[in-house]
Design a protein around this motif. Sequence first.
Motif, PDB file in Angstrom:
ATOM      1  N   LEU A 187       0.821  -1.202   0.000  1.00 65.30           N
ATOM      2  CA  LEU A 187       0.000   0.000   0.000  1.00 65.30           C
ATOM      3  C   LEU A 187       0.860   1.260   0.000  1.00 65.30           C
ATOM      4  N   PHE A 188       2.045   1.174   0.615  1.00 66.06           N
ATOM      5  CA  PHE A 188       2.955   2.310   0.699  1.00 66.06           C
ATOM      6  C   PHE A 188       4.072   2.210  -0.334  1.00 66.06           C
ATOM      7  N   VAL A 189       4.595   0.999  -0.536  1.00 66.79           N
ATOM      8  CA  VAL A 189       5.745   0.827  -1.430  1.00 66.79           C
ATOM      9  C   VAL A 189       5.368   1.150  -2.873  1.00 66.79           C
ATOM     10  N   GLY A 190       4.196   0.694  -3.325  1.00 64.97           N
ATOM     11  CA  GLY A 190       3.790   0.931  -4.702  1.00 64.97           C
ATOM     12  C   GLY A 190       3.720   2.409  -5.061  1.00 64.97           C
ATOM     13  N   PRO A 191       2.938   3.219  -4.332  1.00 66.06           N
ATOM     14  CA  PRO A 191       2.902   4.652  -4.650  1.00 66.06           C
ATOM     15  C   PRO A 191       4.249   5.347  -4.502  1.00 66.06           C
ATOM     16  N   VAL A 192       5.075   4.924  -3.535  1.00 64.21           N
ATOM     17  CA  VAL A 192       6.388   5.545  -3.363  1.00 64.21           C
ATOM     18  C   VAL A 192       7.264   5.292  -4.589  1.00 64.21           C
ATOM     19  N   LEU A 193       7.267   4.064  -5.097  1.00 64.73           N
ATOM     20  CA  LEU A 193       8.080   3.754  -6.273  1.00 64.73           C
ATOM     21  C   LEU A 193       7.626   4.549  -7.492  1.00 64.73           C
ATOM     22  N   VAL A 194       6.314   4.640  -7.701  1.00 64.19           N
ATOM     23  CA  VAL A 194       5.805   5.409  -8.838  1.00 64.19           C
ATOM     24  C   VAL A 194       6.145   6.885  -8.679  1.00 64.19           C
ATOM     25  N   SER A 195       6.017   7.398  -7.461  1.00 68.25           N
ATOM     26  CA  SER A 195       6.330   8.800  -7.204  1.00 68.25           C
ATOM     27  C   SER A 195       7.809   9.095  -7.463  1.00 68.25           C
ATOM     28  N   LEU A 196       8.691   8.188  -7.033  1.00 62.62           N
ATOM     29  CA  LEU A 196      10.122   8.377  -7.283  1.00 62.62           C
ATOM     30  C   LEU A 196      10.437   8.311  -8.770  1.00 62.62           C
ATOM     31  N   LEU A 197       9.742   7.430  -9.488  1.00 58.25           N
ATOM     32  CA  LEU A 197       9.953   7.363 -10.935  1.00 58.25           C
ATOM     33  C   LEU A 197       9.545   8.678 -11.600  1.00 58.25           C
ATOM     34  N   VAL A 198       8.408   9.227 -11.180  1.00 54.80           N
ATOM     35  CA  VAL A 198       7.953  10.506 -11.745  1.00 54.80           C
ATOM     36  C   VAL A 198       8.972  11.608 -11.454  1.00 54.80           C
ATOM     37  N   THR A 199       9.483  11.633 -10.227  1.00 54.64           N
ATOM     38  CA  THR A 199      10.475  12.650  -9.868  1.00 54.64           C
ATOM     39  C   THR A 199      11.756  12.483 -10.680  1.00 54.64           C
ATOM     40  N   THR A 200      12.207  11.257 -10.864  1.00 54.90           N
ATOM     41  CA  THR A 200      13.416  10.994 -11.650  1.00 54.90           C
ATOM     42  C   THR A 200      13.237  11.453 -13.096  1.00 54.90           C
ATOM     43  N   ILE A 201      12.071  11.178 -13.670  1.00 53.22           N
ATOM     44  CA  ILE A 201      11.820  11.619 -15.046  1.00 53.22           C
ATOM     45  C   ILE A 201      11.796  13.140 -15.134  1.00 53.22           C
ATOM     46  N   GLN A 202      11.211  13.787 -14.122  1.00 56.80           N
ATOM     47  CA  GLN A 202      11.193  15.252 -14.109  1.00 56.80           C
ATOM     48  C   GLN A 202      12.601  15.824 -14.043  1.00 56.80           C
ATOM     49  N   ILE A 203      13.461  15.240 -13.221  1.00 56.39           N
ATOM     50  CA  ILE A 203      14.850  15.707 -13.130  1.00 56.39           C
ATOM     51  C   ILE A 203      15.568  15.519 -14.469  1.00 56.39           C
ATOM     52  N   TYR A 204      15.337  14.383 -15.104  1.00 53.81           N
ATOM     53  CA  TYR A 204      15.967  14.130 -16.401  1.00 53.81           C
ATOM     54  C   TYR A 204      15.523  15.162 -17.435  1.00 53.81           C
ATOM     55  N   ARG A 205      14.219  15.448 -17.460  1.00 55.82           N
ATOM     56  CA  ARG A 205      13.709  16.413 -18.441  1.00 55.82           C
ATOM     57  C   ARG A 205      14.267  17.808 -18.183  1.00 55.82           C
ATOM     58  N   GLU A 206      14.375  18.184 -16.911  1.00 54.71           N
ATOM     59  CA  GLU A 206      14.830  19.534 -16.588  1.00 54.71           C
ATOM     60  C   GLU A 206      16.329  19.712 -16.804  1.00 54.71           C
ATOM     61  N   GLU A 207      17.111  18.694 -16.441  1.00 50.48           N
ATOM     62  CA  GLU A 207      18.566  18.863 -16.403  1.00 50.48           C
ATOM     63  C   GLU A 207      19.274  18.350 -17.655  1.00 50.48           C
ATOM     64  N   TYR A 208      18.709  17.343 -18.306  1.00 54.73           N
ATOM     65  CA  TYR A 208      19.433  16.708 -19.406  1.00 54.73           C
ATOM     66  C   TYR A 208      18.706  16.847 -20.746  1.00 54.73           C
ATOM     67  N   TYR A 209      17.418  16.508 -20.745  1.00 55.21           N
ATOM     68  CA  TYR A 209      16.700  16.513 -22.019  1.00 55.21           C
ATOM     69  C   TYR A 209      16.594  17.928 -22.578  1.00 55.21           C
ATOM     70  N   HIS A 210      16.134  18.876 -21.727  1.00 59.02           N
ATOM     71  CA  HIS A 210      15.992  20.242 -22.210  1.00 59.02           C
ATOM     72  C   HIS A 210      17.350  20.864 -22.536  1.00 59.02           C
ATOM     73  N   ALA A 211      18.358  20.548 -21.709  1.00 56.14           N
ATOM     74  CA  ALA A 211      19.698  21.093 -21.978  1.00 56.14           C
ATOM     75  C   ALA A 211      20.248  20.561 -23.294  1.00 56.14           C
ATOM     76  N   LYS A 212      19.925  19.306 -23.598  1.00 57.37           N
ATOM     77  CA  LYS A 212      20.424  18.707 -24.833  1.00 57.37           C
ATOM     78  C   LYS A 212      19.762  19.317 -26.058  1.00 57.37           C
ATOM     79  N   ASN A 213      18.490  19.726 -25.890  1.00 54.68           N
ATOM     80  CA  ASN A 213      17.746  20.237 -27.038  1.00 54.68           C
ATOM     81  C   ASN A 213      17.749  21.752 -27.146  1.00 54.68           C
ATOM     82  N   VAL A 214      18.510  22.428 -26.283  1.00 62.26           N
ATOM     83  CA  VAL A 214      18.631  23.878 -26.406  1.00 62.26           C
ATOM     84  C   VAL A 214      19.513  24.196 -27.612  1.00 62.26           C
ATOM     85  N   PRO A 215      19.048  24.984 -28.562  1.00 63.90           N
ATOM     86  CA  PRO A 215      19.868  25.268 -29.758  1.00 63.90           C
ATOM     87  C   PRO A 215      21.100  26.088 -29.378  1.00 63.90           C
ATOM     88  N   PRO A 216      22.210  25.827 -30.016  1.00 65.44           N
ATOM     89  CA  PRO A 216      23.432  26.582 -29.703  1.00 65.44           C
ATOM     90  C   PRO A 216      23.263  28.057 -30.074  1.00 65.44           C
TER      91      PRO A 216
END
Length: 365
Positions: A329-358
């Motif tokens: 009941l607790f582990v399932g939502p925590v894992l999904v929440s951490l996955l969402v947070t990890t994806i958000q960090i990736y999008r903010e720090e790596y994906y957007h930085a990679k796609n910023v035009p020079p």
Amino acid sequence: MTKPQLFTVVFFALLLLLLYQIALMFRPFLFPVLWAALLAHLTYPLHVRFTSIVRGREVVSASCLTLLVLTLVIVPISMLGVLLAREASTAEQTIRDWISSGALQNLLEQLHRWPVVEGLLQQAGGGILVTPDSLEQGLLSVATFLSHFFLDQVGDLLKNAFLLVTDFFLMLFALFFLFKDGKQWLASLQDVIPLDPSHKQRIVDRMDQTIRAVVKGIGVTAIVQGFLAGLAYMALGVPFPVVLTALTVMLAPLPFGGTALVWGPVVIYFLIADPLWKALAMLAWGIGVVSMVDQFLRPWLIGQAVQIPVFFLVFSVLGGLALYGLIGLFVGPVLVSLLVTTIQIYREEYYHAKNVPPAGPIIPS
């Protein structure tokens, strides 16, 4: 391959091997440690406050809180389990006595006054006519099944008593040391994680937010379900409505059965002792209102707090229950929440930085 590269490969291969072996050794103790970590996380602010009261003696505070958890959580659950097992052992004989007293014939007479209900019962039974013999056989079969089910569970409990007691004391053991040293362990773990400090703190905050949201969702839903069931108990004149309401709140978080473990026997009580309409009203209220609240309110409360779509939240709870049991009941939502947070960090720090035009060349004016 250079010497530093060879050293890196060998080092991480050895590290992974050691971590794998450690995971195998700790695997039998996973669930007691998870429950201890959950309890320690939720009650840690109380530990901090109590430590200041006892002048910084963390061992005293950890010992007192461990005993408090034992008293407030384990003792009531154990008493409830013993009470249910004892009452279940007499259920079959009680129904037999009720049938022998002629009350079954009175119930059939009441059913004939409700053609719609009688038709639904016949349809549920595959078109079989509702007769005294068929109804008596069905009631006795249900009573025998329930009685044997509870007695089998008690038998399994006694067979696994050593394992349960061992897990219980392991949980208390882990809980004590998590109170005492958990903060230092968490800080050491954060130090070795190769992430930006802001990202690590964000993940920790997200995990804390999710755990508290799940606890809040389960608690509020249980109180609402108990309140709604209590209204029906008082309106229909059930004996001991306050006790039954408190029992409904306690059993509401259970994933299987839940509130039906309380209002279900109330329906049977009305079938035996009161007019049929009370049993039907309690059954309709229990299924259509009390049980339905759990299907909508709990996911909505948790989803609003952790900002996870209800679709993913429901399946994370169901998947967590299937994989980890009640702690899921607790582990399932925590894992999904951490996955969402990890994806958000990736999008903010790596994906957007990679796609910023020079930046283009600077043309002097």
